[in-house]
Motif scaffolding. Structure first.
Motif, PDB file in Angstrom:
ATOM      1  N   GLY A  60       0.807  -1.220   0.000  1.00 48.72           N
ATOM      2  CA  GLY A  60       0.000   0.000   0.000  1.00 48.72           C
ATOM      3  C   GLY A  60       0.833   1.259   0.000  1.00 48.72           C
ATOM      4  N   LEU A  61       1.789   1.368   0.916  1.00 47.52           N
ATOM      5  CA  LEU A  61       2.588   2.580   1.013  1.00 47.52           C
ATOM      6  C   LEU A  61       3.486   2.756  -0.204  1.00 47.52           C
ATOM      7  CD1 LEU A  61       3.576   2.562   4.797  1.00 47.52           C
ATOM      8  CD2 LEU A  61       1.891   4.005   3.649  1.00 47.52           C
ATOM      9  N   ALA A  62       4.064   1.649  -0.664  1.00 45.66           N
ATOM     10  CA  ALA A  62       4.932   1.734  -1.839  1.00 45.66           C
ATOM     11  C   ALA A  62       4.148   2.212  -3.053  1.00 45.66           C
ATOM     12  CB  ALA A  62       5.577   0.374  -2.117  1.00 45.66           C
ATOM     13  N   LEU A  63       2.955   1.649  -3.248  1.00 43.48           N
ATOM     14  CA  LEU A  63       2.125   2.055  -4.377  1.00 43.48           C
ATOM     15  C   LEU A  63       1.671   3.504  -4.246  1.00 43.48           C
ATOM     16  CD1 LEU A  63       0.609   1.374  -6.970  1.00 43.48           C
ATOM     17  CD2 LEU A  63      -1.246   0.458  -5.571  1.00 43.48           C
ATOM     18  N   ALA A  64       1.272   3.906  -3.028  1.00 40.56           N
ATOM     19  CA  ALA A  64       0.819   5.282  -2.817  1.00 40.56           C
ATOM     20  C   ALA A  64       1.919   6.280  -3.130  1.00 40.56           C
ATOM     21  CB  ALA A  64       0.343   5.452  -1.374  1.00 40.56           C
ATOM     22  N   ARG A  65       3.145   5.993  -2.688  1.00 41.42           N
ATOM     23  CA  ARG A  65       4.251   6.927  -2.960  1.00 41.42           C
ATOM     24  C   ARG A  65       4.540   7.008  -4.461  1.00 41.42           C
ATOM     25  NH1 ARG A  65      10.154   7.208  -0.116  1.00 41.42           N
ATOM     26  NH2 ARG A  65       9.093   8.825   1.086  1.00 41.42           N
ATOM     27  N   GLN A  66       4.544   5.859  -5.142  1.00 41.09           N
ATOM     28  CA  GLN A  66       4.843   5.885  -6.573  1.00 41.09           C
ATOM     29  C   GLN A  66       3.789   6.658  -7.346  1.00 41.09           C
ATOM     30  OE1 GLN A  66       6.329   2.644  -8.727  1.00 41.09           O
ATOM     31  NE2 GLN A  66       7.419   1.689  -7.045  1.00 41.09           N
ATOM     32  N   LEU A  67       2.513   6.472  -6.995  1.00 43.30           N
ATOM     33  CA  LEU A  67       1.459   7.224  -7.672  1.00 43.30           C
ATOM     34  C   LEU A  67       1.595   8.725  -7.411  1.00 43.30           C
ATOM     35  CD1 LEU A  67      -1.695   4.969  -7.124  1.00 43.30           C
ATOM     36  CD2 LEU A  67      -0.506   5.439  -9.263  1.00 43.30           C
ATOM     37  N   ALA A  68       1.882   9.096  -6.166  1.00 34.11           N
ATOM     38  CA  ALA A  68       2.037  10.512  -5.842  1.00 34.11           C
ATOM     39  C   ALA A  68       3.228  11.124  -6.576  1.00 34.11           C
ATOM     40  CB  ALA A  68       2.190  10.683  -4.331  1.00 34.11           C
ATOM     41  N   ARG A  69       4.354  10.413  -6.588  1.00 39.52           N
ATOM     42  CA  ARG A  69       5.538  10.945  -7.261  1.00 39.52           C
ATOM     43  C   ARG A  69       5.346  11.002  -8.772  1.00 39.52           C
ATOM     44  NH1 ARG A  69      10.779   8.403  -4.004  1.00 39.52           N
ATOM     45  NH2 ARG A  69      10.551   9.752  -2.151  1.00 39.52           N
ATOM     46  N   ARG A  70       4.560  10.106  -9.308  1.00 40.67           N
ATOM     47  CA  ARG A  70       4.294  10.145 -10.739  1.00 40.67           C
ATOM     48  C   ARG A  70       3.527  11.411 -11.114  1.00 40.67           C
ATOM     49  NH1 ARG A  70       1.249   5.074 -13.221  1.00 40.67           N
ATOM     50  NH2 ARG A  70      -0.480   6.045 -12.089  1.00 40.67           N
ATOM     51  N   ARG A  71       2.742  11.946 -10.166  1.00 41.73           N
ATOM     52  CA  ARG A  71       2.011  13.185 -10.408  1.00 41.73           C
ATOM     53  C   ARG A  71       2.813  14.417 -10.006  1.00 41.73           C
ATOM     54  NH1 ARG A  71      -3.063  12.271 -11.782  1.00 41.73           N
ATOM     55  NH2 ARG A  71      -3.367  14.536 -11.657  1.00 41.73           N
ATOM     56  N   GLY A  72       4.038  14.224  -9.504  1.00 44.85           N
ATOM     57  CA  GLY A  72       4.853  15.343  -9.056  1.00 44.85           C
ATOM     58  C   GLY A  72       4.739  15.616  -7.574  1.00 44.85           C
ATOM     59  N   GLY A  73       4.040  14.760  -6.826  1.00 49.65           N
ATOM     60  CA  GLY A  73       3.891  14.922  -5.390  1.00 49.65           C
ATOM     61  C   GLY A  73       4.771  13.945  -4.630  1.00 49.65           C
ATOM     62  N   ASP A  74       4.300  13.582  -3.417  1.00 47.83           N
ATOM     63  CA  ASP A  74       5.087  12.664  -2.600  1.00 47.83           C
ATOM     64  C   ASP A  74       4.239  12.160  -1.439  1.00 47.83           C
ATOM     65  OD1 ASP A  74       7.183  11.134  -1.806  1.00 47.83           O
ATOM     66  OD2 ASP A  74       8.508  12.805  -1.258  1.00 47.83           O
ATOM     67  N   VAL A  75       4.704  11.086  -0.816  1.00 48.25           N
ATOM     68  CA  VAL A  75       4.139  10.571   0.428  1.00 48.25           C
ATOM     69  C   VAL A  75       5.311  10.380   1.387  1.00 48.25           C
ATOM     70  CG1 VAL A  75       2.895   8.686   1.542  1.00 48.25           C
ATOM     71  CG2 VAL A  75       2.228   9.416  -0.751  1.00 48.25           C
ATOM     72  N   LYS A  76       5.210  10.913   2.572  1.00 48.06           N
ATOM     73  CA  LYS A  76       6.325  10.815   3.513  1.00 48.06           C
ATOM     74  C   LYS A  76       5.802  10.692   4.935  1.00 48.06           C
ATOM     75  CE  LYS A  76       6.775  15.863   3.455  1.00 48.06           C
ATOM     76  NZ  LYS A  76       7.691  16.991   3.162  1.00 48.06           N
ATOM     77  N   VAL A  77       6.726  10.335   5.840  1.00 44.71           N
ATOM     78  CA  VAL A  77       6.409  10.175   7.263  1.00 44.71           C
ATOM     79  C   VAL A  77       6.675  11.501   7.963  1.00 44.71           C
ATOM     80  CG1 VAL A  77       6.934   8.916   9.366  1.00 44.71           C
ATOM     81  CG2 VAL A  77       6.991   7.734   7.174  1.00 44.71           C
ATOM     82  N   LEU A  78       5.603  12.063   8.591  1.00 46.65           N
ATOM     83  CA  LEU A  78       5.793  13.291   9.369  1.00 46.65           C
ATOM     84  C   LEU A  78       6.270  13.001  10.778  1.00 46.65           C
ATOM     85  CD1 LEU A  78       2.729  15.520   8.356  1.00 46.65           C
ATOM     86  CD2 LEU A  78       5.075  15.608   7.506  1.00 46.65           C
ATOM     87  N   ALA A  79       5.773  11.907  11.353  1.00 45.11           N
ATOM     88  CA  ALA A  79       6.169  11.553  12.728  1.00 45.11           C
ATOM     89  C   ALA A  79       6.174  10.033  12.839  1.00 45.11           C
ATOM     90  CB  ALA A  79       5.209  12.156  13.740  1.00 45.11           C
ATOM     91  N   PRO A  80       7.203   9.447  13.490  1.00 47.32           N
ATOM     92  CA  PRO A  80       7.273   7.989  13.583  1.00 47.32           C
ATOM     93  C   PRO A  80       6.327   7.397  14.609  1.00 47.32           C
ATOM     94  CG  PRO A  80       9.143   8.979  14.692  1.00 47.32           C
ATOM     95  CD  PRO A  80       8.397  10.107  14.055  1.00 47.32           C
ATOM     96  N   GLY A  81       5.818   8.201  15.559  1.00 45.02           N
ATOM     97  CA  GLY A  81       4.920   7.682  16.583  1.00 45.02           C
ATOM     98  C   GLY A  81       5.662   7.031  17.738  1.00 45.02           C
ATOM     99  N   THR A  82       4.903   6.675  18.758  1.00 44.69           N
ATOM    100  CA  THR A  82       5.479   6.033  19.944  1.00 44.69           C
ATOM    101  C   THR A  82       4.664   4.811  20.305  1.00 44.69           C
ATOM    102  OG1 THR A  82       4.162   7.431  21.389  1.00 44.69           O
ATOM    103  CG2 THR A  82       6.393   8.202  20.845  1.00 44.69           C
ATOM    104  N   ARG A  83       5.264   3.908  21.060  1.00 50.24           N
ATOM    105  CA  ARG A  83       4.564   2.698  21.484  1.00 50.24           C
ATOM    106  C   ARG A  83       3.476   3.065  22.489  1.00 50.24           C
ATOM    107  NH1 ARG A  83       4.839  -2.587  21.115  1.00 50.24           N
ATOM    108  NH2 ARG A  83       4.137  -3.910  22.841  1.00 50.24           N
ATOM    109  N   GLY A  84       2.295   2.527  22.303  1.00 50.05           N
ATOM    110  CA  GLY A  84       1.151   2.851  23.137  1.00 50.05           C
ATOM    111  C   GLY A  84       0.323   3.985  22.567  1.00 50.05           C
ATOM    112  N   GLY A  85       0.806   4.618  21.492  1.00 46.19           N
ATOM    113  CA  GLY A  85       0.081   5.667  20.813  1.00 46.19           C
ATOM    114  C   GLY A  85       0.513   7.044  21.256  1.00 46.19           C
ATOM    115  N   PRO A  86       0.263   8.073  20.471  1.00 47.94           N
ATOM    116  CA  PRO A  86      -0.255   7.939  19.111  1.00 47.94           C
ATOM    117  C   PRO A  86       0.767   7.339  18.148  1.00 47.94           C
ATOM    118  CG  PRO A  86       0.364  10.203  19.542  1.00 47.94           C
ATOM    119  CD  PRO A  86       0.524   9.476  20.853  1.00 47.94           C
ATOM    120  N   GLY A  87       0.258   6.871  17.011  1.00 48.33           N
ATOM    121  CA  GLY A  87       1.111   6.177  16.065  1.00 48.33           C
ATOM    122  C   GLY A  87       1.749   7.106  15.050  1.00 48.33           C
TER     123      GLY A  87
END
Length: 573
Positions: free
Chosen positions: A517-544
């Motif tokens: 899912g993530l690999a496909l989402a990033r490729q589709l976004a980059r193909r349109r000139g955009g991107d998909v990235k991680v803003l925050a890695p999260g912590t155990r117990g939440g938030p993620g």
């Protein structure tokens, strides 16, 4: 009457072999014949020169000249017995015996024989024309006389001290002797010709075997048919086909493979050096070959690849890699899931809507008109169908509202609350529904799986969507957060976009296609000139973990937009 069976035509390789053998045999025979003729002519010319030399020697002998002149001055021709015992006969026979000539003949000025190996021929006219020599000219000849075929010469005999021709000397060497000499010389030629013929036959057989190996034993007509069929099939199918020869080079890279992998024609390139995903190359490596189908993400598509060994009569021809596109199938499956979820929700609401109508009918029947009006106002405000998505009314675009609502129903079934963030603002409408569905759906599905697998008791997924206007289409910004345990400690933020990576450790929805899912989402976004990235890695117990997707040129009609805000990370929302 039974018709006789027609004999099958000779194979092309057999025809080629027979033609080569015929050409080699013809060349050898012509070469041998020309060499034999040249040798025969050379030896014959040598015999003529030898005969001319001997004839000159005999004709220039003073005693011969005197004896011929004496006989020419007499009336008539001496009898055979006298000629046989005469000095001319002795001189001629001595010269013949000494040189091995076939004959040495001396005549008078009329062409009558004065000396001849056969005494019975003395006094007779010579069998060949003596006029050239009697006219004072030396000639060489090849003819057949009374003693058989010969190569010889005729020389005039002059009177002593004069230029008057009084006779001629004819000398000949047997052509049978010449033929024997040629036969002796032709032996090496015959051996050479036989060796050349043998070498030609061996070369023809080797060429036939190589031709059969290169054509796999196929006839030219079969090869032509195969070429036409290959072009028709490989260029006509929607599946990608990559052919790799036994020596590791790409021999076939059809148009579908170029389209699916977003690559030019790679025919002629080494397979290991080709710019294709490494997972494809692993299908043909020892230890991994023939392990079954493999899902990969390439060129913004989800592909199913498998490899098969190509064999022909136990001969290894290499590999055939097949590529099938599952992107549209996955998108259709996702949309069908959403429609099914919405249909289930509509069936549930149908009963509730019927109850509401019964309530209205009750109010009207007892005369409680004010309560009926208030109840209708409440229904008008909430609508007959309510998705289990908090603040869904912030999504003004009907497509996004319906899609996120369907995802909310699905998440609710799994015990996850899907909500829309307060900073959400979409003033335009979605124009690229397929790409938006793929990216947003994969991010929500990934977040729901993470929330289900997380250790937090409060399971939620929050989505914020904003659009930014543009001259050639607005940009959609999507931020998705969840209550899961986030990325594992030490996990690279870029590693989550690799094929096969998943953050879920607990049970997930069956058929979820984890790891793509993530690999496909990033490729589709980059193909349109955009991107998909991680803003925050999260912590155990939440938030993620928090993911952000940027999708340019996917909206239209937006007049204003906000900068993506900060998603609330507390478990209370």
């Amino acid at each position: 009457m039974q018709r006789s069976a027609r004999r099958p035509p000779l194979r092309f390789s057999t025809q080629t072999l027979l033609l080569q053998l015929a050409v080699v045999l013809l060349v050898v025979l012509l070469s041998a014949a020309v060499h034999a003729w040249l040798t025969y002519d050379r030896v014959g010319s040598e015999a003529e020169n030898q005969a001319l030399t001997l004839a000159r020697t005999v004709a220039s002998d003073p005693s011969v000249r005197a004896d011929v002149l004496a006989i020419s001055e007499e009336e008539g021709t001496p009898p055979q017995s006298e000629l046989a015992a005469g000095p001319l006969m002795q001189e001629a026979e001595a010269a013949r015996s000494r040189t091995g000539a076939l004959f040495v003949v001396i005549t008078d000025e009329t062409g009558l024989r004065l000396a001849h190996p056969d005494p019975q021929r003395l006094g007779e006219k010579v069998s060949t024309d003596p006029s050239e020599a009697l006219a004072g000219r030396e000639v060489t000849t090849r003819n057949t006389g009374t003693l058989g075929p010969s190569a010889g010469a005729k020389v005039p005999v002059y009177a002593p001290g004069s230029t008057t021709v009084v006779g001629e000397v004819s000398v000949g060497y047997s052509m049978e002797t010449v033929a024997q000499s040629v036969a002796r010389d032709i032996g090496p030629v015959a051996v050479t010709a036989a060796g050349a013929l043998l070498a030609g036959v061996l070369g023809s057989f080797l060429l036939r075997r190589r031709l059969q190996r290169l054509t796999l034993g196929l006839e030219p007509e079969e090869i032509s048919t195969l070429v036409h069929d290959q072009v028709a099939v490989l260029q006509g199918v929607d599946d990608g086909v990559v052919g790799i020869s036994a020596d590791g080079r790409i021999t076939v890279f059809n148009a579908a493979a170029q389209r699916l992998l977003s690559l030019p024609d790679l025919a002629g390139t080494r397979w290991e050096d080709a710019p294709v995903p490494d997972q494809l190359k692993s299908l043909t490596r020892p230890g991994h070959a023939g392990t079954g189908a493999l899902e990969i993400v390439a060129g913004g598509r989800v592909l199913v690849a498998n490899a098969r060994k190509a064999l022909h009569r136990r001969e290894d021809l290499g590999w055939v890699v097949m590529l099938r596109d599952r992107t549209e199938l996955q998108e259709l499956t996702r949309q069908l899931d959403a429609v099914g979820t919405m249909s289930t929700a509509l069936r549930a609401q149908r009963h509730e809507f019927a109850n509401q109508l019964h309530t209205l009918a009750g109010f009207m029947s007892i005369g409680q008109h004010q309560q009926a009006r208030e109840y209708l106002a409440q229904l008008a405000a909430t609508g007959p169908l309510k998705f289990p998505v908090d603040q869904a009314e912030l999504l003004q675009d009907p497509y996004l509202q319906a899609f996120v609502g369907a995802k909310g129903v699905e998440a609710d079934e799994r015990g996850v609350a899907l909500r829309v963030g307060p900073e959400t603002l979409v003033r335009g409408h979605v124009t690229e529904a397929q790409d938006v569905t793929t990216v947003l759906g994969n991010l929500i599905d990934n977040a729901v799986n993470a929330a289900v697998a997380g250790t937090s008791a409060d399971r939620w997924v929050e989505v914020e969507v904003l659009d930014e206007p543009g001259d050639d289409g607005g940009t959609l910004h999507v931020v998705v957060a969840d209550s899961g345990d986030g990325l594992a400690d030490g996990t690279d933020a870029e590693a989550v976009f690799a094929e096969g990576f998943t953050t879920a450790t607990g049970p997930v929805r069956a058929g979820g296609g984890q790891g793509f899912g993530l690999a496909l989402a990033r490729q589709l976004a980059r193909r349109r000139g955009g991107d998909v990235k991680v803003l925050a890695p999260g912590t155990r117990g939440g938030p993620g973990a928090v993911f952000m997707a940027t999708l340019p040129h996917t909206t239209a009609g937006s007049s204003a937009a906000k900068t993506p805000g900060t998603i609330r990370k507390d478990n209370d929302g």
